[in-house]
Scaffold this motif. Structure first.
Motif, PDB file in Angstrom:
ATOM      1  N   VAL A  53       0.847  -1.189   0.000  1.00 47.70           N
ATOM      2  CA  VAL A  53       0.000   0.000   0.000  1.00 47.70           C
ATOM      3  C   VAL A  53       0.886   1.244   0.000  1.00 47.70           C
ATOM      4  O   VAL A  53       1.842   1.342   0.768  1.00 47.70           O
ATOM      5  CB  VAL A  53      -0.934   0.003   1.223  1.00 47.70           C
ATOM      6  CG1 VAL A  53      -1.688   1.331   1.323  1.00 47.70           C
ATOM      7  CG2 VAL A  53      -1.919  -1.149   1.139  1.00 47.70           C
ATOM      8  N   GLY A  54       0.556   2.184  -0.879  1.00 44.01           N
ATOM      9  CA  GLY A  54       1.353   3.392  -1.014  1.00 44.01           C
ATOM     10  C   GLY A  54       2.257   3.368  -2.223  1.00 44.01           C
ATOM     11  O   GLY A  54       2.813   4.397  -2.611  1.00 44.01           O
ATOM     12  N   ASP A  55       2.425   2.186  -2.852  1.00 37.24           N
ATOM     13  CA  ASP A  55       3.258   2.076  -4.050  1.00 37.24           C
ATOM     14  C   ASP A  55       2.493   2.549  -5.276  1.00 37.24           C
ATOM     15  O   ASP A  55       1.261   2.453  -5.347  1.00 37.24           O
ATOM     16  CB  ASP A  55       3.698   0.625  -4.268  1.00 37.24           C
ATOM     17  CG  ASP A  55       4.876   0.241  -3.385  1.00 37.24           C
ATOM     18  OD1 ASP A  55       5.572   1.155  -2.908  1.00 37.24           O
ATOM     19  OD2 ASP A  55       5.087  -0.964  -3.179  1.00 37.24           O
ATOM     20  N   CYS A  56       3.235   3.026  -6.273  1.00 37.31           N
ATOM     21  CA  CYS A  56       2.659   3.440  -7.544  1.00 37.31           C
ATOM     22  C   CYS A  56       3.123   2.501  -8.648  1.00 37.31           C
ATOM     23  O   CYS A  56       4.236   1.951  -8.588  1.00 37.31           O
ATOM     24  CB  CYS A  56       3.060   4.869  -7.880  1.00 37.31           C
ATOM     25  SG  CYS A  56       2.316   6.105  -6.794  1.00 37.31           S
ATOM     26  N   VAL A  57       2.278   2.322  -9.657  1.00 35.38           N
ATOM     27  CA  VAL A  57       2.596   1.413 -10.754  1.00 35.38           C
ATOM     28  C   VAL A  57       2.207   2.049 -12.083  1.00 35.38           C
ATOM     29  O   VAL A  57       1.473   3.028 -12.133  1.00 35.38           O
ATOM     30  CB  VAL A  57       1.846   0.063 -10.597  1.00 35.38           C
ATOM     31  CG1 VAL A  57       2.242  -0.634  -9.311  1.00 35.38           C
ATOM     32  CG2 VAL A  57       0.322   0.286 -10.624  1.00 35.38           C
TER      33      VAL A  57
END
Length: 215
Positions: free
Chosen positions: A154-158
Motif C-alpha cells: 500500500v502506497g506504491d505506484c505502478v
C-alpha cells in the motif's frame, strides 16, 4: 578483521543497489473477470556463498551487513565504510517456499547452498537461503512509493507495462516511468475495494488484492 565473501552472479537487468528495480505484478482493470496470477519477485541478487572460520553459524544473519560488487558481495562489519545494507530477516530455502520478507525490504539476496566438500576451508556449510536486505542509507526502494523492492505494498505506484502487467515506479515521478496508479488499500477480496478502484493489483500476504486508483 576478516570478511566472509560470497562470489555471485547478479541477475540480468537487476540494478546493483536494487534502488532502480521495479516490481512486476499482474493487473486487472476494474470490472474484468478472472483471478489474479502470482506476482514476479524482484529486487533480488543471486549469489553462491562461502563461509570462513571465526564467524557465526549463519552467513549474513539478522543484523549483519553486506557490501556490494559487480560480481560478488561480502559480509562486513556494519561499522565498516564498505557496509551498504543490513539483514532484516534471514530464511533457509527459497523465496517461493519460505516466509515473506518484511514489507519495506529494499532487495533480497539469494544465497546458494555450499557443502563442506566444496568449502575451501572445510569448516562448515552454507545452506540455501535468502536474506532480506535494507539499505543503510537512502534511497529505500522498498518504502511505500519508493519505486521498487521485492513486494508491492500500500502506497506504491505502478504503470502498465503491457500483457496485463504493471511495474512499480516512484510515486514522486523520479523514476524512468511516470506513475499511473497508486495502491491505496490491500484487501482479501476484490469486493472489499473502494468503489473508486480502477485497477486490481496482485499482492503477496494475507491481503492479496491491491486496490489502485489513477494518479
Amino acid at each position: 578483521m576478516r570478511e566472509r565473501s560470497s562470489v555471485g552472479v547478479v541477475c540480468a537487468l537487476v540494478a546493483l543497489l536494487a534502488a532502480l528495480v521495479s516490481g512486476c505484478d499482474v493487473l486487472s482493470a476494474s470490472g474484468s473477470e478472472g483471478g489474479d496470477a502470482s506476482a514476479v519477485p524482484t529486487g533480488t541478487v543471486s549469489a553462491t556463498a562461502s563461509r570462513q572460520s571465526g564467524y557465526g553459524a549463519v552467513f549474513l544473519g539478522v543484523d549483519e551487513c553486506s557490501s556490494f560488487g559487480k560480481t560478488s558481495f561480502t559480509e562486513v562489519p556494519c561499522t565498516s565504510e564498505r557496509a551498504a545494507a543490513r539483514v532484516v530477516a534471514r530464511f533457509d530455502g527459497t523465496v517461493g517456499e519460505g516466509p515473506l520478507c518484511p514489507a519495506t525490504t529494499d532487495f533480497v539476496l539469494h544465497i546458494s547452498e555450499q557443502s563442506p566438500s566444496s568449502d575451501e576451508d572445510g569448516d562448515g556449510s552454507v545452506p540455501q537461503g535468502y536474506a532480506c536486505m535494507r539499505n543503510l542509507e537512502p534511497p529505500h526502494p522498498g518504502d511505500p512509493g519508493g519505486g521498487g523492492g521485492p513486494r508491492t505494498i500500500v502506497g506504491d505506484c505502478v504503470y502498465g507495462s503491457g500483457d496485463g502487467q504493471v511495474r512499480e515506479t516512484a510515486c514522486d515521478g523520479s523514476g524512468r516511468k511516470k506513475p499511473q496508479y497508486k495502491v491505496v488499500k490491500a484487501v482479501a477480496k476484490r469486493a472489499q475495494c473502494p468503489a473508486a478502484t480502477a485497477l486490481y493489483v496482485q499482492l503477496e500476504g494475507e491481503e492479496r488484492v491491491g486496490c489502485a486508483r489513477p494518479v
